[in-house]
Design a protein around this motif. Structure first.
Motif, mmCIF file in Angstrom:
data_model
loop_
_atom_site.group_PDB
_atom_site.id
_atom_site.type_symbol
_atom_site.label_atom_id
_atom_site.label_comp_id
_atom_site.label_asym_id
_atom_site.label_seq_id
_atom_site.Cartn_x
_atom_site.Cartn_y
_atom_site.Cartn_z
ATOM 1 N N ALA A 108 0.855 -1.191 0.000
ATOM 2 C CA ALA A 108 0.000 0.000 0.000
ATOM 3 C C ALA A 108 0.886 1.233 0.000
ATOM 4 O O ALA A 108 1.343 1.680 1.045
ATOM 5 C CB ALA A 108 -0.930 0.002 1.208
ATOM 6 N N ALA A 109 1.126 1.781 -1.202
ATOM 7 C CA ALA A 109 2.079 2.891 -1.344
ATOM 8 C C ALA A 109 1.472 4.084 -2.059
ATOM 9 O O ALA A 109 2.203 4.907 -2.607
ATOM 10 C CB ALA A 109 3.325 2.407 -2.082
ATOM 11 N N ALA A 114 -6.094 9.206 -0.467
ATOM 12 C CA ALA A 114 -6.658 8.520 -1.629
ATOM 13 C C ALA A 114 -6.497 7.006 -1.525
ATOM 14 O O ALA A 114 -7.270 6.259 -2.142
ATOM 15 C CB ALA A 114 -6.000 9.031 -2.908
ATOM 16 N N GLY A 115 -5.519 6.547 -0.763
ATOM 17 C CA GLY A 115 -5.294 5.113 -0.662
ATOM 18 C C GLY A 115 -6.055 4.421 0.446
ATOM 19 O O GLY A 115 -5.954 3.198 0.599
ATOM 20 N N ALA A 132 2.795 1.197 3.560
ATOM 21 C CA ALA A 132 3.644 2.364 3.360
ATOM 22 C C ALA A 132 2.808 3.629 3.303
ATOM 23 O O ALA A 132 3.351 4.734 3.287
ATOM 24 C CB ALA A 132 4.457 2.217 2.070
ATOM 25 N N ASN A 133 1.493 3.470 3.259
ATOM 26 C CA ASN A 133 0.565 4.604 3.249
ATOM 27 C C ASN A 133 0.187 4.923 4.691
ATOM 28 O O ASN A 133 -0.674 4.271 5.274
ATOM 29 C CB ASN A 133 -0.678 4.243 2.417
ATOM 30 C CG ASN A 133 -1.746 5.317 2.461
ATOM 31 O OD1 ASN A 133 -2.268 5.618 3.531
ATOM 32 N ND2 ASN A 133 -2.089 5.871 1.324
ATOM 33 N N LYS A 134 0.872 5.903 5.291
ATOM 34 C CA LYS A 134 0.621 6.198 6.698
ATOM 35 C C LYS A 134 -0.769 6.764 6.932
ATOM 36 O O LYS A 134 -1.312 6.693 8.032
ATOM 37 C CB LYS A 134 1.683 7.149 7.236
ATOM 38 C CG LYS A 134 1.770 8.497 6.542
ATOM 39 C CD LYS A 134 2.753 9.441 7.237
ATOM 40 C CE LYS A 134 4.157 8.924 7.317
ATOM 41 N NZ LYS A 134 4.846 8.857 6.007
ATOM 42 N N ILE A 158 5.914 -0.449 6.680
ATOM 43 C CA ILE A 158 7.011 -0.317 5.728
ATOM 44 C C ILE A 158 7.780 0.988 5.908
ATOM 45 O O ILE A 158 8.958 1.064 5.548
ATOM 46 C CB ILE A 158 6.490 -0.440 4.283
ATOM 47 C CG1 ILE A 158 5.873 -1.815 4.073
ATOM 48 C CG2 ILE A 158 7.592 -0.201 3.251
ATOM 49 C CD1 ILE A 158 6.829 -2.977 4.284
ATOM 50 N N ASP A 159 7.163 2.034 6.447
ATOM 51 C CA ASP A 159 7.936 3.239 6.770
ATOM 52 C C ASP A 159 9.213 2.823 7.490
ATOM 53 O O ASP A 159 9.171 1.945 8.361
ATOM 54 C CB ASP A 159 7.125 4.165 7.695
ATOM 55 C CG ASP A 159 6.310 5.182 6.930
ATOM 56 O OD1 ASP A 159 6.408 5.212 5.693
ATOM 57 O OD2 ASP A 159 5.568 5.936 7.582
ATOM 58 N N SER A 160 10.326 3.437 7.162
ATOM 59 C CA SER A 160 11.591 3.000 7.757
ATOM 60 C C SER A 160 11.549 3.061 9.280
ATOM 61 O O SER A 160 12.065 2.172 9.964
ATOM 62 C CB SER A 160 12.755 3.838 7.219
ATOM 63 O OG SER A 160 12.584 5.201 7.542
#
Length: 405
Positions: A108-109, A114-115, A132-134, A158-160
């Motif tokens: 999920a990026a 919108a995501g 990855a979509n916070k 997934i965010d670092s």
């Protein structure tokens, strides 16, 4: 959280494959053709890049957010014989490929709110959801987490920073509350860590997008320059890991080597270190609970510069990064207030990138919306999206009022 039950190839949908996270995800996948199969890709407007991805990975389905982009892509694919790829467009089609029964994992990026619906669709379908979509958590909050629970999805950050925290926490999530003292998110400080606060009004979009350590999209780069990205990450950490806001801390670590830390009750600190390369957390998410090659360079401790840390109380950081404190303000307010902060920021950043407002006015738009938008506890996705739209109108009114154009 459960690992995949068989050794078959993971079939993956990448939401936002033409963005920086999507491109890095495909880079990792290309290194492991025996483990992964790309089922679907989604994008917005970058038709030529999407065509290249289709030619290399040959997904079954592609969805473009905009109809004209989908038509252009179809024409270009037809020139290559079509490749058996089905091209669609629109938000509903994006949700469909996120929840498709043939898909195991979803990256999920998609940047921004919108995501959100696609993330919820994937969660309700029980996917391994690489988040990855916070905004799914910042906007969706409890609604999104309930969808994860209801669908039995596997949620991997997934965010670092959040990947680092996830790697530093005990495997048993039920012990986090009692064993962990606090979570410490690190922030690079971006390109303006030592810039005179009074000069921030003169920052250009080009300067704001020139991050010293990370290669990112324009919106995320601006968020890093204001440290609103860290505000959103504080909110995300609150919902991901369940600790109260007062047990979340931010320190500035300019070298971006330590990606975040967990301090335990006995004062021990566990940290995750690595080069500033998003392929590392992406590879970890794709292979969890295993490990596999990411393509990133390993840390060279012999040539590593000294690692330094700065408190937010140092060097005028609280004034320079005033937006960071809005995270705790939003978390203390009624459920849904974090969605207000996110929507206002998206509008303000876009206005800055289009040179309609100054860099320093991003914070003023965010703070104004947070202080004036009336929020009652939100319990449905429809309520949250309505609040999101209402806030965008309020933020746009602020932009028009303060426009420098």
């Amino acid at each position: 959280m459960n690992s995949l039950k068989n050794a078959q190839k993971q079939r993956i949908t990448i939401l936002g494959s033409t963005g920086s996270i999507g491109v890095n995800t495909l880079d990792v996948i290309a290194r492991h053709p025996d483990r992964f199969e790309v089922f679907a890709l989604t994008g917005a407007k970058q038709v030529d890049l999407m065509l290249q991805q289709c030619l290399q990975f040959k997904p079954s389905m592609v969805v473009m957010a905009h109809t004209d982009a989908a038509q252009q892509l179809q024409e270009k694919l037809d020139a290559h014989g079509g490749l058996g790829i089905r091209v669609q467009s629109g938000a509903k089609a994006i949700e469909d490929v996120a929840s498709h029964p043939q898909v195991d994992s979803v990256m999920a990026a998609i940047v921004g709110a919108a995501g959100l619906k696609a993330c919820i669709a994937a969660a309700l379908s029980g996917k391994r959801l690489l988040l990855a979509n916070k905004e799914a958590l910042v906007v969706g909050a409890d609604v999104f987490l309930k969808a994860v629970q209801q669908g039995g999805a596997t949620l991997i950050p997934i965010d670092s920073e959040h990947s680092a925290i996830f790697q530093s926490l005990p495997d048993d999530a039920s012990t986090w509350e009692t064993r962990v003292e606090k979570i410490i998110l690190t922030a690079s400080g971006g390109p303006f860590r030592r810039r005179d606060v009074k000069s921030l009004k003169d920052v250009t979009p080009e300067e704001a997008c020139a991050h010293p350590n990370w290669v990112m999209g324009r919106k995320i780069s601006v968020d890093s320059a204001t440290m609103m990205n860290k505000a959103l990450e504080v909110i995300e950490a609150r919902y991901l890991f369940g600790l109260p806001p007062e047990r979340l801390e931010v320190v500035i670590h300019p070298q971006s080597v330590i990606h975040s830390m967990v301090q335990y009750r006995d004062t021990s600190v566990v940290a995750q270190l690595g080069t500033p390369d998003m392929r590392v957390p992406i590879a970890y998410g794709l292979s969890w609970p295993e490990r596999m090659a990411s393509g990133a360079q390993a840390l060279n401790f012999q040539s590593l510069a000294d690692m330094s840390f700065e408190s937010l109380d140092d060097h005028g950081h609280r004034e320079r990064f005033a937006g960071l404190g809005l995270a705790w303000d939003a978390l203390r307010a009624p459920l849904g207030t974090t969605a207000v902060l996110n929507a206002a920021n998206e509008v303000a950043v876009e206005a800055f990138l289009s040179k309609r407002i100054r860099f320093d006015q991003i914070h003023h738009v965010n703070a104004h919306c947070l202080s004036t938008q009336v929020v009652s506890d939100m319990t449905t996705i429809e309520e949250l999206l309505a609040l999101d739209e209402k806030t965008r109108l309020l933020a746009e009114a602020c932009v028009r009022k303060w426009s420098v154009g």
